[in-house]
Motif scaffolding. Structure first.
Motif, mmCIF file in Angstrom:
data_model
loop_
_atom_site.group_PDB
_atom_site.id
_atom_site.type_symbol
_atom_site.label_atom_id
_atom_site.label_comp_id
_atom_site.label_asym_id
_atom_site.label_seq_id
_atom_site.Cartn_x
_atom_site.Cartn_y
_atom_site.Cartn_z
ATOM 1 N N ASN A 103 -15.218 15.719 -42.124
ATOM 2 C CA ASN A 103 -14.197 15.613 -43.171
ATOM 3 C C ASN A 103 -12.790 15.424 -42.622
ATOM 4 N N ILE A 104 -12.680 15.305 -41.317
ATOM 5 C CA ILE A 104 -11.376 15.122 -40.683
ATOM 6 C C ILE A 104 -11.290 13.715 -40.111
ATOM 7 N N ARG A 105 -10.247 13.012 -40.445
ATOM 8 C CA ARG A 105 -10.018 11.674 -39.914
ATOM 9 C C ARG A 105 -9.037 11.783 -38.755
ATOM 10 N N ASP A 106 -9.516 11.446 -37.582
ATOM 11 C CA ASP A 106 -8.682 11.514 -36.384
ATOM 12 C C ASP A 106 -7.858 10.234 -36.287
ATOM 13 N N GLU A 107 -6.692 10.296 -36.887
ATOM 14 C CA GLU A 107 -5.797 9.140 -36.913
ATOM 15 C C GLU A 107 -4.374 9.635 -37.080
ATOM 16 N N GLY A 108 -3.433 8.754 -36.790
ATOM 17 C CA GLY A 108 -2.031 9.146 -36.890
ATOM 18 C C GLY A 108 -1.615 10.036 -35.728
ATOM 19 N N VAL A 192 -2.080 13.909 -29.617
ATOM 20 C CA VAL A 192 -2.557 12.532 -29.542
ATOM 21 C C VAL A 192 -1.933 11.734 -30.685
ATOM 22 N N ASN A 193 -1.239 10.681 -30.326
ATOM 23 C CA ASN A 193 -0.811 9.692 -31.308
ATOM 24 C C ASN A 193 -1.818 8.550 -31.214
ATOM 25 N N TRP A 194 -2.648 8.421 -32.259
ATOM 26 C CA TRP A 194 -3.766 7.486 -32.222
ATOM 27 C C TRP A 194 -3.349 6.052 -32.567
ATOM 28 N N ALA A 195 -2.114 5.676 -32.302
ATOM 29 C CA ALA A 195 -1.617 4.358 -32.664
ATOM 30 C C ALA A 195 -2.218 3.265 -31.780
ATOM 31 N N ALA A 196 -2.416 2.087 -32.362
ATOM 32 C CA ALA A 196 -2.907 0.939 -31.600
ATOM 33 C C ALA A 196 -1.808 0.331 -30.740
ATOM 34 N N SER A 197 -0.575 0.652 -31.049
ATOM 35 C CA SER A 197 0.569 0.208 -30.253
ATOM 36 C C SER A 197 1.522 1.386 -30.126
ATOM 37 N N GLY A 198 1.869 1.746 -28.901
ATOM 38 C CA GLY A 198 2.733 2.900 -28.683
ATOM 39 C C GLY A 198 2.007 4.218 -28.801
ATOM 40 N N GLY A 199 0.683 4.238 -28.582
ATOM 41 C CA GLY A 199 -0.088 5.473 -28.647
ATOM 42 C C GLY A 199 0.219 6.389 -27.473
ATOM 43 N N LEU A 200 -0.186 7.644 -27.607
ATOM 44 C CA LEU A 200 0.213 8.639 -26.625
ATOM 45 C C LEU A 200 -0.859 9.715 -26.497
ATOM 46 N N LEU A 201 -1.033 10.236 -25.282
ATOM 47 C CA LEU A 201 -1.854 11.412 -25.011
ATOM 48 C C LEU A 201 -1.027 12.384 -24.187
ATOM 49 N N GLU A 202 -0.938 13.636 -24.642
ATOM 50 C CA GLU A 202 -0.288 14.707 -23.897
ATOM 51 C C GLU A 202 -1.208 15.918 -23.888
ATOM 52 N N VAL A 203 -1.332 16.554 -22.729
ATOM 53 C CA VAL A 203 -2.203 17.717 -22.583
ATOM 54 C C VAL A 203 -1.445 18.836 -21.895
ATOM 55 N N TRP A 204 -1.482 20.029 -22.495
ATOM 56 C CA TRP A 204 -0.943 21.230 -21.876
ATOM 57 C C TRP A 204 -2.092 22.156 -21.524
ATOM 58 N N GLY A 207 -0.056 26.380 -21.091
ATOM 59 C CA GLY A 207 1.370 26.271 -21.363
ATOM 60 C C GLY A 207 2.136 25.321 -20.468
ATOM 61 N N THR A 208 1.467 24.690 -19.512
ATOM 62 C CA THR A 208 2.124 23.756 -18.593
ATOM 63 C C THR A 208 1.612 22.345 -18.863
ATOM 64 N N LEU A 209 2.527 21.387 -18.930
ATOM 65 C CA LEU A 209 2.118 20.005 -19.145
ATOM 66 C C LEU A 209 1.237 19.567 -17.985
ATOM 67 N N TYR A 210 0.004 19.162 -18.304
ATOM 68 C CA TYR A 210 -0.998 18.840 -17.297
ATOM 69 C C TYR A 210 -1.232 17.344 -17.162
ATOM 70 N N TYR A 211 -1.083 16.617 -18.265
ATOM 71 C CA TYR A 211 -1.383 15.180 -18.221
ATOM 72 C C TYR A 211 -0.678 14.499 -19.381
ATOM 73 N N THR A 212 -0.073 13.351 -19.104
ATOM 74 C CA THR A 212 0.509 12.536 -20.150
ATOM 75 C C THR A 212 0.241 11.075 -19.833
ATOM 76 N N ARG A 213 -0.038 10.296 -20.865
ATOM 77 C CA ARG A 213 -0.407 8.901 -20.651
ATOM 78 C C ARG A 213 -0.107 8.100 -21.916
ATOM 79 N N GLN A 214 0.448 6.922 -21.743
ATOM 80 C CA GLN A 214 0.605 5.982 -22.843
ATOM 81 C C GLN A 214 -0.733 5.269 -23.056
ATOM 82 N N VAL A 215 -1.234 5.298 -24.278
ATOM 83 C CA VAL A 215 -2.541 4.703 -24.575
ATOM 84 C C VAL A 215 -2.462 3.951 -25.891
ATOM 85 N N ASN A 216 -2.954 2.729 -25.909
ATOM 86 C CA ASN A 216 -3.087 1.970 -27.151
ATOM 87 C C ASN A 216 -4.545 2.064 -27.596
ATOM 88 N N TRP A 217 -4.786 2.894 -28.608
ATOM 89 C CA TRP A 217 -6.140 3.175 -29.061
ATOM 90 C C TRP A 217 -6.614 2.049 -29.974
#
Length: 227
Positions: A103-108, A192-204, A207-217
């Protein structure tokens, strides 16, 4: 940002069939649809008579696969135990014990948070999941292909992998990966910003930023946790 609350999930996970002891990890899931409206889509601690409320249990083979446990908890009195045993039959072309959130749409623009605890096992290097196995994944909306985004625990390290098209090659997290130390809790927050352009992944991680990546989903996806 949002305030993370611990909930629980217990799991024994593997794609292969190594002679390992069960391991335990506990999850809290608080999903926010967008930063702007901060809508909570799921907040569960696996308590009560219906611990799977808001989730679907159709990715498991046996009565032991998906259950609750009171022996290892983080918040409340129960945890979710996902267990895969050496002689389990295959489910959907793999060995798995997963819950989904249909029932959850993983988008936006979305946030995910959970707490995770690993129990020691007998595998070399605490290799909980075997090669290419995930403990959290976003599966392509189609019935084929690889995980669009997943957390792997093979090799005894936290490895966040991306495959934006769901059918291409997987890109592992670069750099030095953090070792998974059994017998302790980890707090994980993902943006996670699930955008097809300008998407983003950030992981803590704790409490410490572990991984960040620009991703176009470019693939649709749905959320699964457990193995």
């Amino acid at each position: 940002m949002f305030t993370q609350k611990p909930i629980a999930m217990r799991s024994n996970v593997t794609h292969v069939r190594p002679p390992i002891r069960p391991f335990v990890f506990l999850f809290t899931f608080i999903l926010l649809a967008t930063t702007s409206n901060s809508q909570i889509l799921l907040n569960t601690s696996f308590e009560g008579t219906n611990p799977w409320a808001g989730m679907t249990n159709n990715q498991s083979c046996c009565s032991h696969s998906v259950s609750t446990s009171t022996s290892v908890v983080h918040d409340g009195s129960q945890s979710f135990k996902s267990e895969v045993r050496a002689n389990d039959p295959a489910v959907s072309s793999g060995y798995r014990a997963e819950l989904t959130t249909p029932n959850i749409r993983d988008e936006g623009d979305m946030w995910y948070g959970w707490s995770m605890y690993f129990e020691p096992n007998n595998a070399a290097n605490n290799d909980w999941s075997g090669c290419c196995g995930h403990v959290v994944q976003w599966h392509p909306s189609s019935s084929t292909g690889g995980a669009v985004l997943d957390l792997r625990a093979d090799g005894g390290r936290f490895d966040f992998c991306v495959n934006p098209a769901g059918g291409g090659s997987t890109t592992h997290q670069p750099g030095t990966l953090r070792d998974i130390v059994p017998g302790r809790w980890y707090d994980i927050v993902m943006h996670v910003n699930w955008a097809a352009s300008g998407g983003l992944l950030e992981v803590w991680l704790d409490g410490t930023l572990y991984y960040t990546r620009q991703v176009n989903w470019t693939s649709g996806r749905y959320f699964k946790f457990g193995m």
